[in-house]
Design a protein around this motif. Sequence first.
Motif, PDB file in Angstrom:
ATOM      1  N   ARG A 250      -2.272 -12.108  -0.931  1.00 21.31           N
ATOM      2  CA  ARG A 250      -1.994 -11.542  -1.887  1.00 21.31           C
ATOM      3  C   ARG A 250       0.008 -12.293  -1.989  1.00 21.31           C
ATOM      4  O   ARG A 250       0.476 -12.486  -1.051  1.00 21.31           O
ATOM      5  N   LYS A 251      -0.419 -12.505  -3.343  1.00 24.84           N
ATOM      6  CA  LYS A 251       1.975 -13.268  -3.825  1.00 24.84           C
ATOM      7  C   LYS A 251       2.386 -11.646  -4.038  1.00 24.84           C
ATOM      8  O   LYS A 251       2.125 -10.290  -4.581  1.00 24.84           O
ATOM      9  N   ARG A 252       3.255 -12.187  -3.349  1.00 31.35           N
ATOM     10  CA  ARG A 252       4.410 -10.915  -4.396  1.00 31.35           C
ATOM     11  C   ARG A 252       4.776 -11.258  -5.387  1.00 31.35           C
ATOM     12  O   ARG A 252       5.898 -12.623  -5.384  1.00 31.35           O
TER      13      ARG A 252
ATOM     14  N   SER B 115       1.862   0.016  -8.271  1.00 30.42           N
ATOM     15  CA  SER B 115       1.742  -1.402  -8.469  1.00 30.42           C
ATOM     16  C   SER B 115       0.334  -1.894  -8.437  1.00 30.42           C
ATOM     17  O   SER B 115      -0.635  -2.097  -9.416  1.00 30.42           O
ATOM     18  N   GLU B 116      -0.926  -0.311  -8.067  1.00 29.29           N
ATOM     19  CA  GLU B 116      -2.211  -0.563  -9.185  1.00 29.29           C
ATOM     20  C   GLU B 116      -1.634  -0.359  -9.870  1.00 29.29           C
ATOM     21  O   GLU B 116      -2.867  -1.453 -10.486  1.00 29.29           O
TER      22      GLU B 116
ATOM     23  N   VAL C 135      -0.201  -1.859 -12.158  1.00 24.69           N
ATOM     24  CA  VAL C 135       0.678  -2.882 -12.416  1.00 24.69           C
ATOM     25  C   VAL C 135      -0.415  -3.860 -12.488  1.00 24.69           C
ATOM     26  O   VAL C 135      -0.373  -4.263 -13.340  1.00 24.69           O
ATOM     27  N   ARG C 136      -0.772  -3.918 -10.961  1.00 18.45           N
ATOM     28  CA  ARG C 136      -2.583  -4.713 -11.380  1.00 18.45           C
ATOM     29  C   ARG C 136      -3.751  -4.651 -11.713  1.00 18.45           C
ATOM     30  O   ARG C 136      -4.158  -6.209 -12.966  1.00 18.45           O
ATOM     31  N   LEU C 137      -3.782  -3.955 -12.856  1.00 20.05           N
ATOM     32  CA  LEU C 137      -4.712  -2.908 -13.959  1.00 20.05           C
ATOM     33  C   LEU C 137      -4.396  -3.110 -15.149  1.00 20.05           C
ATOM     34  O   LEU C 137      -5.258  -4.073 -15.551  1.00 20.05           O
TER      35      LEU C 137
ATOM     36  N   ILE D  78      -2.216  -6.379 -16.028  1.00 21.95           N
ATOM     37  CA  ILE D  78      -2.007  -7.516 -15.529  1.00 21.95           C
ATOM     38  C   ILE D  78      -3.759  -7.983 -15.679  1.00 21.95           C
ATOM     39  O   ILE D  78      -3.982  -8.484 -16.838  1.00 21.95           O
ATOM     40  N   GLU D  79      -4.600  -7.636 -15.362  1.00 22.64           N
ATOM     41  CA  GLU D  79      -6.081  -7.422 -15.739  1.00 22.64           C
ATOM     42  C   GLU D  79      -6.437  -6.874 -16.756  1.00 22.64           C
ATOM     43  O   GLU D  79      -6.874  -8.404 -18.157  1.00 22.64           O
TER      44      GLU D  79
END
Length: 73
Positions: A6-8, A38-39, A41-43, A45-46
Amino acid sequence: MPKKDRKRLQVVISDEQDALLTKTAYELSSPERLISKSEVVRLAIEKIARELGEGEQLDDYRALLEDESVKDE
C-alpha cells in the motif's frame, strides 16, 4: 498471507473534515466491525472514481474543489 503493498498518503485536513471522517466511520461501523477513518477515505476515493468513470457529478466535484473549505493550504 502477506499484506498487500500500500502507498501512504499524508494530507492536511481541517478539524471540521476530521469530525466528518470520524462521524462517517462511526455511522458505517457496526457492533461486529469497526470502520476506520482510513477505510472511509479509501471508500470515498473508490466512489468518486467510479462516478467520474460513469460521467456523473463531474461538475459537482469541480464545484466542491473550488470551495475554499476543501482546497490545499
